[in-house]
Design an enzyme around this catalytic site. Structure first.
Site, PDB file in Angstrom:
ATOM      1  N   HIS A  79      46.723  50.600 -33.642  1.00 51.22           N
ATOM      2  CA  HIS A  79      47.061  49.569 -32.668  1.00 51.22           C
ATOM      3  C   HIS A  79      48.327  48.762 -33.037  1.00 51.22           C
ATOM      4  O   HIS A  79      49.339  48.830 -32.359  1.00 51.22           O
ATOM      5  CB  HIS A  79      45.906  48.573 -32.526  1.00 51.22           C
ATOM      6  CG  HIS A  79      44.574  49.184 -32.257  1.00 51.22           C
ATOM      7  ND1 HIS A  79      44.207  49.739 -31.040  1.00 51.22           N
ATOM      8  CD2 HIS A  79      43.483  49.312 -33.047  1.00 51.22           C
ATOM      9  CE1 HIS A  79      42.961  50.171 -31.103  1.00 51.22           C
ATOM     10  NE2 HIS A  79      42.496  49.930 -32.294  1.00 51.22           N
TER      11      HIS A  79
HETATM   12  O1  RIB Z   1      41.547  45.869 -30.686  1.00 51.23           O
HETATM   13  C1  RIB Z   1      42.425  46.176 -31.747  1.00 51.23           C
HETATM   14  C2  RIB Z   1      43.020  44.928 -32.323  1.00 51.23           C
HETATM   15  O2  RIB Z   1      41.988  44.086 -32.847  1.00 51.23           O
HETATM   16  C3  RIB Z   1      43.956  45.193 -33.511  1.00 51.23           C
HETATM   17  O3  RIB Z   1      44.931  44.189 -33.586  1.00 51.23           O
HETATM   18  C4  RIB Z   1      43.022  45.098 -34.682  1.00 51.23           C
HETATM   19  O4  RIB Z   1      43.719  44.766 -35.895  1.00 51.23           O
HETATM   20  C5  RIB Z   1      42.150  43.953 -34.262  1.00 51.23           C
HETATM   21  O5  RIB Z   1      42.843  42.733 -34.555  1.00 51.23           O
END
Ligand code: RIB
Ligand code: CA
Length: 310
Positions: free
Chosen positions: A240
């Site tokens: 992500h």
């Molecule tokens: O849903 C994914 C996000 O939530 C990413 O930023 C992960 O690190 C958590 O913070």
């Protein structure tokens, strides 16, 4: 080469850690500071983990700040199931020696932005509590911000509930403050990050770099993805947060649309959902560039090149 002044707000977290390493490996950025927030794990861990990653990358000069220890209104939600109890499961890193800055992360955001001689880019990798509180406390920061690139939300399904992605689910009120602020926003959500997957082959390419950074990164990523791989039946874990940094480095790896986005803060069923109005059904002006596609192969080529330089 002109550098982009950048503040990174994060909740390390394994994918945050990889995003920080990508940023440290990129001379395109002048990193003004890292603010941390409660998210994947509680704030004592996220602020310590950010410093551990600075030291892993030999960037002890980077200033790390602790921000908000809890969401604006809701009960704190964390994600140890994904990142482990400390937030960097799989890594073997010493306790940090570099100092945590004494200034509160929100105060750092406000003072740095208000004193800036040129607009500053803000990358947010966790719940938006710090930025939201800064906006409420000092709306004068708005014209001081070049753009905010946000990892969060989704036009489609969530990853915590059927509706909500973790960063927005953890603090929907903060997300709503940011998406109604009028700031120039780019939202990189699960629609994109669930196509940027650390498959076993890509994990081995990272490990084959054979440096301390690559070794720690591969060990973290090896454990990070099991939750999502099992839940979503994916061939690899979604990376992500590094998508935010990659977007700032090579925006042509991504495709998006200018759309209206609103955050659900009332409904028990869809609390934290980002309602992305793909077809203009609400008749509202667009308030964000919503990224919908990514060149995953190009992303990993960039990530491998940059990690190898650390
Ligand atoms: O849903 C994914 C996000 O939530 C990413 O930023 C992960 O690190 C958590 O913070
Ligand atoms: Ca994060």
């Amino acid at each position: 080469m002109p550098t982009r002044p950048l503040i990174i707000d994060c909740d390390p977290g394994i994918d945050d850690a990889i995003a920080l390493l990508l940023a440290f490996a990129s001379p395109e950025f002048e990193i003004l500071g890292i603010t941390t927030v409660a998210g994947n794990v509680p704030l004592p861990f996220t602020q310590s983990n950010a410093r551990k990653i600075c030291e892993l990358a030999n960037r002890r000069e980077v200033r790390v700040y602790a921000g908000c220890p809890r969401p604006m209104m809701r009960v704190m939600e964390t994600a140890e199931r994904v990142h482990g109890k400390t937030g960097l499961q799989g890594a073997t890193l010493p306790e940090p020696e570099m100092p945590l800055q004494p200034q509160h992360g929100v105060e750092f955001l406000i003072s740095t932005l208000m004193q800036a001689s040129e607009p500053i880019t803000v990358a947010t990798l966790g719940p938006l509590t710090n930025l939201a509180i800064a906006l409420i406390q000092e709306p004068g920061i708005i014209p001081k911000i070049q753009e905010v690139v946000i990892m969060g939300g989704a036009a489609s399904q969530g990853n915590v509930t059927a509706s909500a992605e973790f960063n927005f689910y953890a603090d929907p009120h903060a997300a709503s403050v940011v998406f109604t602020s009028g700031l120039p926003l780019t939202m990189i959500g699960l629609d994109v990050t669930h196509t940027v997957l650390t498959t076993p082959e890509r994990l081995e390419q990272i490990r084959a770099i054979a440096t301390p950074v690559a070794h720690q990164s591969a060990n973290m990523l090896a454990t990070y993805g099991t939750h999502d791989v099992e839940k979503f039946g994916m061939p690899g874990s979604p990376l992500h947060d590094p998508c935010v940094i990659a977007y700032l480095l090579q925006p042509d790896l991504f495709v998006g649309k200018s759309l209206y986005v609103a955050i659900e803060t009332q409904s028990e069923l869809t609390f934290g959902k980002s309602v992305v109005d793909l077809w203009g059904s609400h008749g509202q002006p667009a308030n964000a560039q919503v990224i919908l596609q990514a060149n995953a192969a190009g992303f990993y080529q960039l990530l491998l090149e940059r990690l190898a330089s650390l």
